[in-house]
Design a protein around this motif. Structure first.
Motif, short mmCIF file in Angstrom:
data_model
loop_
_atom_site.label_atom_id
_atom_site.label_comp_id
_atom_site.label_asym_id
_atom_site.label_seq_id
_atom_site.Cartn_x
_atom_site.Cartn_y
_atom_site.Cartn_z
N THR A 2 -0.54 20.89 -26.11
CA THR A 2 -1.00 20.99 -27.49
C THR A 2 -0.90 22.43 -27.93
O THR A 2 -1.45 23.33 -27.29
CB THR A 2 -2.45 20.51 -27.62
N LEU A 27 4.92 23.34 -33.19
CA LEU A 27 4.28 22.03 -33.23
C LEU A 27 2.89 22.12 -33.84
O LEU A 27 2.20 23.14 -33.69
CB LEU A 27 4.17 21.46 -31.82
N GLY A 32 0.65 14.29 -31.27
CA GLY A 32 1.71 13.59 -31.98
C GLY A 32 1.51 12.09 -31.96
O GLY A 32 0.45 11.61 -31.54
N HIS A 34 4.78 13.33 -34.44
CA HIS A 34 4.85 14.05 -35.70
C HIS A 34 6.20 13.81 -36.39
O HIS A 34 7.23 13.75 -35.71
CB HIS A 34 4.73 15.56 -35.47
N ALA A 36 9.32 15.41 -38.34
CA ALA A 36 9.93 16.71 -38.04
C ALA A 36 10.73 17.24 -39.22
O ALA A 36 11.24 16.47 -40.04
CB ALA A 36 10.83 16.60 -36.81
N ALA A 56 4.07 23.23 -39.79
CA ALA A 56 3.23 22.72 -38.69
C ALA A 56 1.78 22.58 -39.12
O ALA A 56 1.08 21.63 -38.71
CB ALA A 56 3.35 23.66 -37.48
N ALA A 61 6.37 18.70 -37.09
CA ALA A 61 7.05 19.50 -36.09
C ALA A 61 8.20 20.21 -36.79
O ALA A 61 9.00 19.58 -37.48
CB ALA A 61 7.58 18.60 -34.97
N TRP A 100 6.76 14.42 -28.50
CA TRP A 100 5.96 14.73 -29.68
C TRP A 100 6.53 14.10 -30.95
O TRP A 100 5.90 14.10 -32.00
CB TRP A 100 5.80 16.24 -29.88
N SER A 101 7.75 13.55 -30.86
CA SER A 101 8.36 12.90 -32.01
C SER A 101 8.18 11.39 -31.96
O SER A 101 7.92 10.75 -32.97
CB SER A 101 9.86 13.24 -32.08
#
Length: 516
Positions: A2, A27, A32, A34, A36, A56, A61, A100-101
């Motif tokens: 994080t 980020l 996430g 998130h 982008a 962010a 992201a 995270w995506s």
């Protein structure tokens, strides 16, 4: 892991051929997945770190990447070549693979050349490498689009400055041309223009090839088949403003246009009044959320500044529904139009061209031929709002087989101070001595002119050094080594300046209008 929004890490994303593309990643602090934002730029990814932190902080992201061959990315950079599309697609596919995506949605964002990168990626092959929306600000659409005006004349000054600063090198020297001109003020007069690098002090092997591609509009044509949401942002003082408008008009998906009172650097120019200003960062975030959520109506909408007033005028569907503008003709030679001061006959001399960097108009001198046709309006009796396309149509002759016709319109305030209003240039190849009607598009205007303003129009044959000098022989101006004078004549009857004026004032707030 994080991150706080202030944390930026550098990763290397592999291009299809394995070239590691240096990318800064920021980020959000929250877990996430998130959406982008991807920015691909030749101007240095590190300049975007504050922008990445801003995205962010709003839950995106954010990535900024050096294109191959520039700054932190190895390889060879060939401006506007196919590698921008394939490298962009590989980058977006990589983003969707990250934890995270979670395969989430992506917005391609960019200004100037970075807008080109965003657009070709958005228009690439369907799949994980295509973004879900695109924000293109002051887009440099392609090699031919940036090198020449739509009607042919070469954009010498801007291209020489850009190539000297960025061409054939891994880094940038923004002041390269200015420094060279300080040492040799006549640098851009050297012929042929293909040999210009000989006088810059360093090789530019790609310079001659810049002028070979003459096919404009490829991205506009490809965009007509796109169904992605588009936000096109431009400035009425930007030399690429008409490309921005053409992209918006031709786009196949939900398209929004924001045309403000800016130059190519957008709000960094700080020329607009406080009331005209728009927080572009906040607008981008709001628009991206609406686009990714599918909340944008599938239509063409936009707003254009009425620069100097703090007001914005609607264009596109909502404007068409209200029929809020009309075209007004300012005839040459009429008391209420444009009075011809001098230059009904004038000589275009390449050795003393009308200059693009000087708004001063020399007085007529007995015995010396005029170098332009000069016209002036009476003072405006009331304020005038301009919002839309402008053009000049006139009857004229040239005694040479090739001729450029440049029209510059300047707003003179009651004190006589000059402010550029509109410009256009076209290339013609008419029979010598034959009277023809010539139309010169003057771009899309967005301005409020106060009462008392006069309009000054100049018709000339050169606009140097912004544009290359036409040799008047029919030879290619880029390779010509001989320039000849050209005698011109302009006839007032049937000639006029045409402006789009606001007939019904229906002002709008720009941000809500763009995000509907």
């Amino acid at each position: 892991m994080t991150n706080s929004p202030a944390d930026t890490q550098t990763v290397h994303i592999p291009a299809p051929d394995g070239v590691p593309l240096a990318t800064d990643l920021c980020l959000p602090a929250t877990p996430g997945p998130h959406p982008a934002v991807v920015i691909r730029t030749p101007y240095g990814r590190t300049a975007h770190r504050a922008e990445l932190r801003g995205w962010a902080a709003h839950g995106f992201a954010a990535l900024a990447q050096d294109v191959r061959g520039r700054h932190g990315s190895p390889g060879l950079w060939h401006p506007y070549r196919d590698h921008e599309e394939s490298d962009g697609a590989a980058t977006i596919a990589w983003v969707r693979e990250q934890p995270w995506s979670g395969g989430g949605r992506v917005v391609a964002v960019g200004s100037s050349y970075a807008a080109h990168c965003a657009l070709v990626t958005a228009l690439g092959a369907p799949g994980d490498g295509r973004p879900d929306a695109v924000i293109a600000a002051v887009p440099a659409l392609g090699l031919a689009d940036t090198a020449r005006e739509p009607a042919g004349p070469e954009r010498l000054g801007a291209r020489a400055g850009w190539w000297a600063a960025h061409g054939d090198r891994p880094d940038s020297a923004p002041d390269a041309l200015a420094q060279a001109l300080a040492e040799n003020p006549r640098l851009l007069e050297h012929l042929p223009l293909t040999r210009l690098p000989d006088h810059l002090g360093r090789p530019l092997p790609s310079w001659p090839g810049l002028w070979d591609d003459r096919v404009r509009g490829r991205i506009v044509r490809r965009g007509s088949a796109s169904r992605l949401p588009l936000l096109a942002v431009g400035g009425t003082r930007d030399p690429f403003a008409e490309d921005t408008v053409a992209l918006w008009r031709g786009w196949g998906g939900p398209a929004r246009l924001l045309l403000g009172p800016w130059g190519h650097r957008l709000t960094a120019d700080l020329t607009e009044s406080a009331a005209d200003r728009v927080n572009l960062g906040a607008l981008y975030v709001r628009w991206a959320r609406a686009a990714l959520a599918g909340r944008l109506a599938r239509e063409r909408r936009g707003v254009i500044t009425l620069g100097g007033s703090g007001r914005w005028h609607a264009v596109g569907k909502q404007a068409a529904d209200g029929a809020s503008t009309r075209t007004v003709a300012w005839p040459f030679g009429a008391p209420t139009g444009l009075r011809m001061l001098h230059g009904a006959e004038f000589t275009v001399d390449p050795d003393r061209p009308v200059r693009s960097d000087d708004l001063t108009v020399p007085p007529s001198t007995p015995g010396i031929p005029a170098d332009r046709c000069l016209l002036l309006s009476p003072p405006l009796p009331r304020p005038l709002d301009l919002a839309g396309p402008a053009s000049a149509r006139f009857h004229a002759t040239a005694d040479t087989p090739a001729a450029d016709w440049a029209v510059r319109v300047t707003a003179l305030d009651p004190a006589g101070r000059a402010d550029p209003l509109a410009f256009g240039i076209v290339r013609r190849a008419d029979p010598p001595g034959e009277a023809v009607e010539i139309t010169v598009p003057l771009g899309t205007l967005g301005r409020r002119l106060p009462a008392g303003t006069r309009l000054r129009a100049e018709i000339a044959g050169h606009h140097f050094p912004a544009h290359a000098r036409n040799p008047h022989t029919g030879e290619n101006p880029v390779t010509a080594i001989r320039l000849a004078p050209s005698r011109r004549a302009v006839r007032a009857p049937g000639s006029a300046l045409h402006l789009t004026v606001v007939a019904r004032r229906r002002y709008v707030e720009p941000v809500p209008e763009i995000c509907r």
